[in-house]
Design an enzyme around this catalytic site. Structure first.
Site, PDB file in Angstrom:
ATOM      1  N   MET A 129      33.860   9.356  42.665  1.00 14.76           N
ATOM      2  CA  MET A 129      33.290  10.076  42.694  1.00 14.76           C
ATOM      3  C   MET A 129      32.615  10.245  44.027  1.00 14.76           C
ATOM      4  O   MET A 129      30.964  10.140  44.173  1.00 14.76           O
ATOM      5  CB  MET A 129      32.465  10.554  41.977  1.00 14.76           C
ATOM      6  CG  MET A 129      33.390  11.044  40.185  1.00 14.76           C
ATOM      7  SD  MET A 129      32.860  12.049  39.264  1.00 14.76           S
ATOM      8  CE  MET A 129      30.709  10.789  38.278  1.00 14.76           C
ATOM      9  N   ASP A 130      32.954  11.000  44.973  1.00 17.57           N
ATOM     10  CA  ASP A 130      31.868  11.413  45.815  1.00 17.57           C
ATOM     11  C   ASP A 130      31.265  13.038  45.517  1.00 17.57           C
ATOM     12  O   ASP A 130      31.493  13.982  44.942  1.00 17.57           O
ATOM     13  CB  ASP A 130      32.793  11.784  47.291  1.00 17.57           C
ATOM     14  CG  ASP A 130      33.272  10.355  47.338  1.00 17.57           C
ATOM     15  OD1 ASP A 130      33.175   9.328  47.751  1.00 17.57           O
ATOM     16  OD2 ASP A 130      34.481  10.397  48.356  1.00 17.57           O
TER      17      ASP A 130
END
Length: 258
Positions: A129-130
């Site tokens: 997850m960015d």
């Protein structure tokens, strides 16, 4: 016995090693194969390699490059970039890679994690997850395509979705902290850690071994990922592949437990 992991993260663009700041630009810092060889000598805990342009350019994983990297690696190796299918993930694992990291494809289709886990094993599926803080707000949101596409997803809720659908590990990459070297986003990490049970690694912000110590002190068994810290040295950021010695790592973990 489980213990914290200290993990260099290498970003690849056009087969070269680069380092970004807040996912912008990308300074060329050398040959990834050479970096892997040096990290072998330094006996690193684990290595993450991310092809940061594969998804944005709509291309699949570069299997020839991955094969070369895997052949050099003498540590657990996680690759990410452009993975969208079970077949791609399986091909990567067949080259000697231990883990496959997937990001945007899981936003589009979380059930993909289930199908890949059935093929290669849950322990080899890593959901990335960015995450970026919404402007003028305390809310964080998940972004994809090198922080160009806002999914408007809550990272806390998305982490739960990833775990539900079968990822064996979650990597949280704090976009606002990327390359800044002023410490991890500990509050963000805590929010996600509180709602998940799978192993977790984090990226974005490590500027010193003290930052890693602070992370381990607060969260215990966690993967402390870093890019700039392990490819730059000194205030002028001269390119120098580095990693703490075994004695330094033991001292760091001991200090975090006191």
């Amino acid at each position: 016995m489980l213990r914290p992991r200290i993990i260099p993260c290498l970003l690849v663009r056009d087969k070269g090693l680069v380092k970004t700041v807040k996912f912008d630009a990308g300074k060329y810092v050398g040959d990834p194969i050479n970096a892997v060889r040096i990290f072998n000598e330094k006996e690193v805990d684990e290595l993450i390699v991310l092809d940061i342009d594969a998804t944005t350019q709509g291309v699949g994983p570069d299997l020839k490059m991955i094969e070369r990297l895997a052949a050099e690696c003498r540590m657990p190796f996680c690759y990410g970039g452009g993975v969208k299918t079970v077949e791609q993930a399986s091909a990567i694992i067949s080259l000697g890679v231990e883990k496959v990291a997937i990001s945007s494809a899981l936003v589009e289709e979380p059930m993909l994690a289930t199908r890949i886990a059935e093929k290669i094993g849950r322990q080899s599926v890593v959901g990335v997850m960015d995450v970026k803080k919404k402007r003028f707000s305390s809310r964080h949101e998940v972004w994809t395509h090198n922080a160009k596409t806002n999914t408007h997803l809550s990272p806390v809720e998305f982490a739960q979705t990833l775990e539900k659908h079968g990822v064996g590990e979650i990597v949280v990459n704090a976009i606002d902290h990327d390359g800044v070297m002023k410490g991890y986003d500990l509050d963000l990490i805590e929010q996600i850690r509180n709602v998940t049970t799978v192993p977790m690694s984090v990226l974005g912000g490590a500027g010193s071994l003290a930052d890693i110590s602070a992370l381990i002190r607060r969260f215990g068994i966690i993967g402390a990922g870093a890019g700039s810290l392990f490819v730059f040295k000194g205030s002028y950021k001269a390119v120098l592949i580095n990693y703490p010695t075994p004695k330094e790592r033991e001292a760091l973990v001991r200090a975090a437990r006191t």
